[in-house]
Design a protein around this motif. Structure first.
Motif, mmCIF file in Angstrom:
data_model
loop_
_atom_site.group_PDB
_atom_site.id
_atom_site.type_symbol
_atom_site.label_atom_id
_atom_site.label_comp_id
_atom_site.label_asym_id
_atom_site.label_seq_id
_atom_site.Cartn_x
_atom_site.Cartn_y
_atom_site.Cartn_z
ATOM 1 N N ALA A 96 41.231 30.026 34.204
ATOM 2 C CA ALA A 96 41.321 30.364 35.623
ATOM 3 C C ALA A 96 40.568 29.278 36.379
ATOM 4 N N GLU A 98 39.298 27.836 39.965
ATOM 5 C CA GLU A 98 39.010 28.129 41.370
ATOM 6 C C GLU A 98 38.774 26.809 42.086
ATOM 7 N N ARG A 116 41.194 28.969 46.618
ATOM 8 C CA ARG A 116 42.335 29.518 45.887
ATOM 9 C C ARG A 116 42.029 29.495 44.400
ATOM 10 N N THR A 117 42.659 30.407 43.691
ATOM 11 C CA THR A 117 42.517 30.481 42.238
ATOM 12 C C THR A 117 43.899 30.506 41.614
ATOM 13 N N PRO A 132 47.192 34.156 39.572
ATOM 14 C CA PRO A 132 46.312 35.078 38.826
ATOM 15 C C PRO A 132 46.823 36.510 38.845
#
Length: 132
Positions: A96, A98, A116-117, A132
């Motif tokens: 993930a 970020e 934003r991720t 995500p």
């Protein structure tokens, strides 16, 4: 800014273009492009190795450095391992990522418009970004 999706040929927006750029960076071996030998992420060379904590650290370092170097619309804040313990044991780990979203940074305007991720998975030797 608009771009074309590299798989479907459809028009994509600026954010999708930046994510696609990250996929291209991560799947390009350093030295692979003839006119730009230094381009790439160096991640492809790590695929297939035994998954140990040192490897995850190397992945995170290479991801952050290559995004910061080659994709000006993103500034990395954090990269975390995603997936269950069983997925990691099977070699199906993901990340993930970020980032600070700077949609006009490639034009010289580093204004951050938000955080934003997105996720990153390696499928069949290629990197794919996912929401995500």
């Amino acid at each position: 800014m608009v771009d074309l999706d590299r798989y479907t040929g459809e028009v994509i927006d600026n954010y999708a273009s930046a994510r696609q750029s990250v996929e291209i960076i991560f799947t390009t071996r350093i030295g692979e492009l003839v006119m730009l030998r230094q381009f790439g992420g160096g991640l492809v060379e790590l695929l297939g190795r035994l998954m140990v904590p040192r490897l995850f650290t190397a992945f995170r370092l290479l991801m952050a450095a290559s995004i910061d170097l080659w994709e000006p619309r993103f500034r990395v804040r954090r990269i975390e391992l995603s997936g269950t313990v069983d997925e990691v044991r099977l070699g199906h780990a993901g990340f993930a990522i970020e980032v600070d979203w700077r949609p006009r940074a490639h034009l010289g305007d580093p204004t951050v418009e938000g955080v934003r991720t997105f996720g990153l998975r390696f499928v069949d030797g290629t990197a794919r970004t996912v929401e995500p």
